[in-house]
Design a protein around this motif. Structure first.
Motif, PDB file in Angstrom:
ATOM      1  N   TYR A  65       8.767  86.300   2.536  1.00 32.03           N
ATOM      2  CA  TYR A  65       9.034  85.446   1.067  1.00 32.03           C
ATOM      3  C   TYR A  65       7.752  84.679   0.732  1.00 32.03           C
ATOM      4  O   TYR A  65       7.404  84.037   1.542  1.00 32.03           O
ATOM      5  N   ASN A  68       6.824  81.025   1.485  1.00 31.97           N
ATOM      6  CA  ASN A  68       7.581  80.090   2.728  1.00 31.97           C
ATOM      7  C   ASN A  68       6.573  79.441   3.561  1.00 31.97           C
ATOM      8  O   ASN A  68       5.191  79.630   3.405  1.00 31.97           O
ATOM      9  N   TYR A  69       7.063  78.460   4.159  1.00 38.22           N
ATOM     10  CA  TYR A  69       6.276  77.707   4.911  1.00 38.22           C
ATOM     11  C   TYR A  69       6.030  78.206   6.336  1.00 38.22           C
ATOM     12  O   TYR A  69       7.131  78.883   6.862  1.00 38.22           O
ATOM     13  N   SER A  95      13.628  81.061   1.851  1.00 36.26           N
ATOM     14  CA  SER A  95      13.886  82.514   2.815  1.00 36.26           C
ATOM     15  C   SER A  95      14.370  81.757   4.045  1.00 36.26           C
ATOM     16  O   SER A  95      14.806  82.574   5.094  1.00 36.26           O
ATOM     17  N   THR A  97      13.457  79.247   6.451  1.00 36.80           N
ATOM     18  CA  THR A  97      12.590  78.989   7.536  1.00 36.80           C
ATOM     19  C   THR A  97      13.169  77.899   8.392  1.00 36.80           C
ATOM     20  O   THR A  97      13.313  77.656   9.540  1.00 36.80           O
ATOM     21  N   GLU A 113      19.592  76.233  -2.133  1.00 36.46           N
ATOM     22  CA  GLU A 113      18.685  76.993  -2.889  1.00 36.46           C
ATOM     23  C   GLU A 113      19.263  77.385  -4.126  1.00 36.46           C
ATOM     24  O   GLU A 113      20.528  77.727  -4.292  1.00 36.46           O
ATOM     25  N   LEU A 114      18.558  77.547  -5.283  1.00 33.80           N
ATOM     26  CA  LEU A 114      18.990  77.644  -6.541  1.00 33.80           C
ATOM     27  C   LEU A 114      19.304  79.385  -6.862  1.00 33.80           C
ATOM     28  O   LEU A 114      19.953  79.632  -7.633  1.00 33.80           O
ATOM     29  N   ASN A 141      21.663  73.636  -8.025  1.00 35.87           N
ATOM     30  CA  ASN A 141      20.424  73.148  -8.537  1.00 35.87           C
ATOM     31  C   ASN A 141      20.228  71.794  -7.613  1.00 35.87           C
ATOM     32  O   ASN A 141      20.944  70.879  -7.795  1.00 35.87           O
ATOM     33  N   SER A 142      19.068  71.734  -7.117  1.00 32.45           N
ATOM     34  CA  SER A 142      19.152  70.517  -6.240  1.00 32.45           C
ATOM     35  C   SER A 142      18.800  69.240  -6.820  1.00 32.45           C
ATOM     36  O   SER A 142      18.831  67.944  -6.460  1.00 32.45           O
ATOM     37  N   HIS A 169      10.413  71.096   0.466  1.00 32.78           N
ATOM     38  CA  HIS A 169       9.068  72.127   0.362  1.00 32.78           C
ATOM     39  C   HIS A 169       9.464  72.846  -1.075  1.00 32.78           C
ATOM     40  O   HIS A 169       9.848  73.766  -1.329  1.00 32.78           O
ATOM     41  N   GLU A 183      16.418  75.305 -14.746  1.00 37.53           N
ATOM     42  CA  GLU A 183      16.403  74.386 -13.474  1.00 37.53           C
ATOM     43  C   GLU A 183      15.312  74.590 -12.366  1.00 37.53           C
ATOM     44  O   GLU A 183      15.287  73.592 -11.585  1.00 37.53           O
ATOM     45  N   ASP A 184      14.585  75.571 -12.347  1.00 36.58           N
ATOM     46  CA  ASP A 184      13.561  76.029 -11.523  1.00 36.58           C
ATOM     47  C   ASP A 184      12.420  75.032 -11.717  1.00 36.58           C
ATOM     48  O   ASP A 184      12.016  75.385 -12.749  1.00 36.58           O
ATOM     49  N   LEU A 185      12.019  74.234 -10.619  1.00 36.02           N
ATOM     50  CA  LEU A 185      10.878  73.170 -10.430  1.00 36.02           C
ATOM     51  C   LEU A 185       9.549  74.195 -10.866  1.00 36.02           C
ATOM     52  O   LEU A 185       8.812  73.477 -11.090  1.00 36.02           O
TER      53      LEU A 185
HETATM   54  C1  SAM Z   1       8.249  76.712  -1.647  1.00 35.56           C
HETATM   55  S1  SAM Z   1       9.899  77.397  -1.949  1.00 35.56           S
HETATM   56  C2  SAM Z   1      10.467  77.119  -0.342  1.00 35.56           C
HETATM   57  C3  SAM Z   1      10.204  78.153   0.730  1.00 35.56           C
HETATM   58  C4  SAM Z   1      10.854  77.756   2.045  1.00 35.56           C
HETATM   59  N1  SAM Z   1      10.348  76.481   2.747  1.00 35.56           N
HETATM   60  C5  SAM Z   1      10.696  78.756   2.975  1.00 35.56           C
HETATM   61  O1  SAM Z   1      10.017  78.689   4.063  1.00 35.56           O
HETATM   62  O2  SAM Z   1      11.240  79.992   2.747  1.00 35.56           O
HETATM   63  C6  SAM Z   1      10.717  76.676  -3.097  1.00 35.56           C
HETATM   64  C7  SAM Z   1      11.981  77.170  -3.248  1.00 35.56           C
HETATM   65  O3  SAM Z   1      12.735  76.460  -4.022  1.00 35.56           O
HETATM   66  C8  SAM Z   1      13.391  76.890  -4.786  1.00 35.56           C
HETATM   67  N2  SAM Z   1      13.969  76.261  -6.069  1.00 35.56           N
HETATM   68  C9  SAM Z   1      13.275  75.907  -7.277  1.00 35.56           C
HETATM   69  N3  SAM Z   1      13.823  74.899  -8.077  1.00 35.56           N
HETATM   70  C10 SAM Z   1      15.229  74.517  -7.475  1.00 35.56           C
HETATM   71  C11 SAM Z   1      16.162  73.678  -7.807  1.00 35.56           C
HETATM   72  N4  SAM Z   1      16.229  72.883  -8.803  1.00 35.56           N
HETATM   73  N5  SAM Z   1      17.155  73.678  -6.976  1.00 35.56           N
HETATM   74  C12 SAM Z   1      17.187  74.398  -5.552  1.00 35.56           C
HETATM   75  N6  SAM Z   1      16.265  75.344  -5.237  1.00 35.56           N
HETATM   76  C13 SAM Z   1      15.054  75.398  -6.170  1.00 35.56           C
HETATM   77  C14 SAM Z   1      13.039  78.294  -5.442  1.00 35.56           C
HETATM   78  O4  SAM Z   1      13.713  79.381  -5.578  1.00 35.56           O
HETATM   79  C15 SAM Z   1      12.120  78.484  -3.907  1.00 35.56           C
HETATM   80  O5  SAM Z   1      12.967  79.496  -3.344  1.00 35.56           O
END
Ligand code: SAM
Length: 291
Positions: A65, A68-69, A95, A97, A113-114, A141-142, A169, A183-185
């Motif tokens: 992914y 991912n971290y 993904s 983690t 997760e969105l 949506n968080s 993250h 809604e995606d950041l």
């Molecule tokens: C930087 S990634 C996180 C990766 C994760 N830590 C990993 O190791 O796989 C950010 C994630 O936030 C999700 N995202 C974006 N906006 C969101 C929201 N409003 N609510 C929930 N998830 C959201 C994205 O789809 C993405 O999968």
């Protein structure tokens, strides 16, 4: 000194108090680290510079992914700030983690997760039993008001009132676009909007976290219009405004997950020299406590 005969020796030994000492364990309420044996944890980091030569791709982790971290971040944070059986809440699960490492280390996880397809992918990484007892995945949506009820319902199933560790993250604004959803950041119309949505997610996370427990924000900065946009410190300040107490600002190298190699790397070097900036080789892990 006169030699003792056997009968006398036995009598003296019978009178000896039991000298076997039961070693006392000293732990914090948020960690299993035994502070009386603190020298026995050389692998645990206590300074603010974290360098990892490569990503840990063992025990269920992979680099499939983009964004991912690296699992070593979770390993370090969970060991310092969680106890066995604790529930980790990740508001941007991606993904998975955080969830994979939670199980590897005897913790549990609720992940939000969105993207529905992403939640389905993560589900495949766990057995049906694990998805009932140890890992709860929520597609939502968080930043929404309703997400807290959904998290609360999963906490009830896990017989917990609140989570014991919070992982944030988020997307680093628009650096990687995760979806076209409004809604995606990573899909905000401005960085200001990104900050507002991030603050809503952080507030939701704060409300779901047990008092005295810890949270981690993993994030990097970005460049736009010839200047640095300090996403890290700006988001960290949003968390302080919510009420989190800042405990650490950790700088982590990006060697383990950088993708620019060869020609692309040279191009960035030229751009840096030409534009008067420096190429990012680090991201941040901010650690907070809810007091
Ligand atoms: C930087 S990634 C996180 C990766 C994760 N830590 C990993 O190791 O796989 C950010 C994630 O936030 C999700 N995202 C974006 N906006 C969101 C929201 N409003 N609510 C929930 N998830 C959201 C994205 O789809 C993405 O999968």
């Amino acid at each position: 000194m006169a030699r003792l005969n056997n009968t006398k020796r036995i009598k003296i030994e019978e009178q000896k108090p039991d000298l076997r000492v039961v070693k006392k364990v000293k732990t914090k309420p948020y960690s299993d680290i035994d502070l009386n044996s603190w020298k026995e944890y050389p692998h645990i980091k206590t300074d603010t510079w974290w360098e990892f030569a490569s990503r840990d791709n063992t025990r269920g982790h992979s680099n499939e992914y983009h964004g991912n971290y690296i699992p070593q971040i979770a390993q370090q944070l969970y060991e310092r700030f969680t106890k066995k059986g604790d529930v980790v809440l990740d508001m941007f699960l991606g993904s998975g983690t955080s969830a994979i490492e939670a199980l590897n280390m005897g913790r549990r996880c609720i992940g939000v997760e969105l993207k529905p397809e992403q939640v389905e992918n993560v589900k495949k990484k766990f057995s049906e039993k694990e998805l009932v007892t140890d890992v709860n995945l929520i597609c939502a949506n968080s930043a929404s008001d309703t997400v807290k009820e959904k998290i609360q319902a999963r906490l009830d199933i896990m017989r917990e009132k609140q989570a014991q560790f919070l992982v944030l993250h988020p997307p680093y604004d628009d650096i990687i676009k995760f979806s076209d959803r409004k809604e995606d950041l990573s899909n905000c119309s401005s960085t200001q909007e990104f900050y507002e949505l991030f603050a809503q997610v952080a507030k939701n996370g704060y409300d779901m976290l047990e008092k005295g427990r810890f949270a981690a924000l993993i994030i990097g900065d970005k460049y736009a219009n010839g200047e640095i946009v300090p996403l890290g410190s700006d988001c960290a300040n949003k968390m302080r405004e919510i009420g989190f107490k800042m405990k650490a600002v950790i700088v982590k190298n990006m060697e383990g997950n950088e993708r620019a190699k060869g020609k692309t790397a040279n191009l960035w070097r030229y751009r840096a020299l030409n534009g008067g900036f420096y190429i990012f080789k680090h991201e941040y892990i901010y650690v907070f406590q809810k007091v």
